[in-house]
Design a protein around this motif. Structure first.
Motif, PDB file in Angstrom:
ATOM      1  N   HIS A  10       0.769  -1.246  -0.340  1.00 33.17           N
ATOM      2  CA  HIS A  10      -0.147  -0.055   0.221  1.00 33.17           C
ATOM      3  C   HIS A  10       1.094   1.416  -0.696  1.00 33.17           C
ATOM      4  O   HIS A  10       2.201   1.496   0.721  1.00 33.17           O
ATOM      5  N   HIS A 246     -14.309  -3.741   3.004  1.00 36.47           N
ATOM      6  CA  HIS A 246     -13.345  -3.077   2.332  1.00 36.47           C
ATOM      7  C   HIS A 246     -14.626  -1.579   2.912  1.00 36.47           C
ATOM      8  O   HIS A 246     -14.245  -0.775   2.466  1.00 36.47           O
ATOM      9  N   LEU A 249     -13.002   2.546   6.182  1.00 35.40           N
ATOM     10  CA  LEU A 249     -11.887   2.687   5.865  1.00 35.40           C
ATOM     11  C   LEU A 249     -10.369   3.348   6.196  1.00 35.40           C
ATOM     12  O   LEU A 249      -9.572   3.706   5.127  1.00 35.40           O
ATOM     13  N   CYS A 250     -10.305   3.656   7.449  1.00 35.58           N
ATOM     14  CA  CYS A 250      -9.148   3.905   8.242  1.00 35.58           C
ATOM     15  C   CYS A 250      -9.346   3.695   9.906  1.00 35.58           C
ATOM     16  O   CYS A 250      -9.954   3.440  10.030  1.00 35.58           O
ATOM     17  N   ARG A 264      -3.798   2.785   6.284  1.00 36.65           N
ATOM     18  CA  ARG A 264      -4.130   2.248   5.016  1.00 36.65           C
ATOM     19  C   ARG A 264      -5.729   3.049   3.966  1.00 36.65           C
ATOM     20  O   ARG A 264      -6.485   2.419   4.411  1.00 36.65           O
ATOM     21  N   CYS A 265      -4.911   4.233   4.164  1.00 33.53           N
ATOM     22  CA  CYS A 265      -6.565   5.024   4.296  1.00 33.53           C
ATOM     23  C   CYS A 265      -7.311   5.465   2.753  1.00 33.53           C
ATOM     24  O   CYS A 265      -6.474   5.205   2.025  1.00 33.53           O
ATOM     25  N   ARG A 266      -8.497   5.227   2.854  1.00 30.05           N
ATOM     26  CA  ARG A 266      -9.806   4.912   1.800  1.00 30.05           C
ATOM     27  C   ARG A 266     -10.838   6.551   1.748  1.00 30.05           C
ATOM     28  O   ARG A 266     -11.513   5.798   1.499  1.00 30.05           O
ATOM     29  N   GLU A 269     -12.832   8.024  -0.505  1.00 30.78           N
ATOM     30  CA  GLU A 269     -13.939   7.751  -1.329  1.00 30.78           C
ATOM     31  C   GLU A 269     -15.066   8.182  -0.874  1.00 30.78           C
ATOM     32  O   GLU A 269     -16.178   8.677  -2.240  1.00 30.78           O
TER      33      GLU A 269
END
Length: 271
Positions: A10, A246, A249-250, A264-266, A269
């Motif tokens: 990542h 999923h 997110l963080c 491993r930040c999303r 989104e």
């Protein structure tokens, strides 16, 4: 069973420990312990003028809850808290590691820092006012079960930890993520007010380790090392079963600020 995170690289994974964020975690829990000791001295020590004025145990626990919930929120929403994610709790960090949001190196650093920071914070207060902190009414702000009620304390700690982690996962991974710290602080206040007579209200292995090591009393530490992790792990398991891995997110409780996220930040989104 909880879906195992795919061990792929990542962009936030680097070949070094994020030591600044680890140091912030030590500061955060150390600050929390200083606050816990200071407010316990103010509200519970027999020589405190507040203790003489507020005779109701319930009202004093409410005031303590508001103080510690406010302390938690202040740390979470501080610039430092935004940078590290303000876990302040090894159980929280380990569950996020299990969810694949924290590199193992950083998870180990966070947990170590939390234990050290909490112990140093309480030791600092004890060095300044050793007799007052050792007084039975303060008792090094130790978390201990009511006499002969270890089972009740274990269940209470696991249940509170379950509710806390469920709330964090639901709020932090939605469009109201900015309210995560508020919700966490409100739960801290509620739990101290209503549950403290059962287990002392910890939800945090490092928070309970600090008074144990400073006072040298480890008689009930197993409760606070196992129950919070069990409760939070179960909350994560059910969250993932319902929404999928999923949906996590963080690992930050506060995603404001300008510092780069080390997880491993999303969160992008959501925008």
């Amino acid at each position: 069973a909880l879906e195992t995170p795919v061990p792929t690289r990542h962009p936030n994974d680097v070949q070094r420990l994020h030591w600044r964020e680890c140091a912030i975690e030590a500061w955060a829990l150390g600050t929390f312990m200083v606050s816990a000791a200071a407010f316990t001295l103010l509200l519970e020590h027999p020589e405190s003028p507040v203790r003489g004025v507020v005779g109701s145990d319930l009202v004093r626990r409410l005031l303590m809850g508001l103080a510690m919930g406010g302390t938690a929120m202040a740390i979470i929403y501080s610039p430092f808290g935004a940078r590290s994610g303000a876990h302040m709790n090894p159980a929280t960090t380990l569950v996020f590691a299990r969810l694949g949001k924290i590199a193992p190196r950083d998870a180990a650093g966070y947990v170590t820092a939390q234990f050290i920071g909490g112990a140093l914070g309480l030791a600092a207060v004890a060095s300044i006012a050793p007799m007052a902190v050792a007084h039975p009414s303060v008792n090094y702000v130790a978390t201990e079960p009511r006499a002969m009620q270890a089972a009740a304390a274990f269940i209470a700690e696991a249940l509170m930890s379950f509710v806390m982690m469920t709330t964090v996962l639901v709020v932090a991974n939605g469009r109201r993520a900015r309210l995560t710290g508020v919700c966490a602080g409100m739960l801290v206040a509620l739990f101290i007010t209503l549950e403290a007579p059962i287990s002392g209200m910890s939800m945090n292995p490092a928070r309970s380790f600090a008074p144990a090591i400073v006072a040298g009393n480890y008689s009930s530490i197993w409760i606070y090392f196992t129950a919070p992790l069990l409760g939070m792990a179960l909350a994560a398991e059910l969250f993932v079963r319902r929404r999928g891995l999923h949906a996590v997110l963080c690992a930050r409780l506060n995603h404001s600020g300008t510092a780069a996220c080390i997880f491993r930040c999303r969160m992008a989104e959501l925008s």
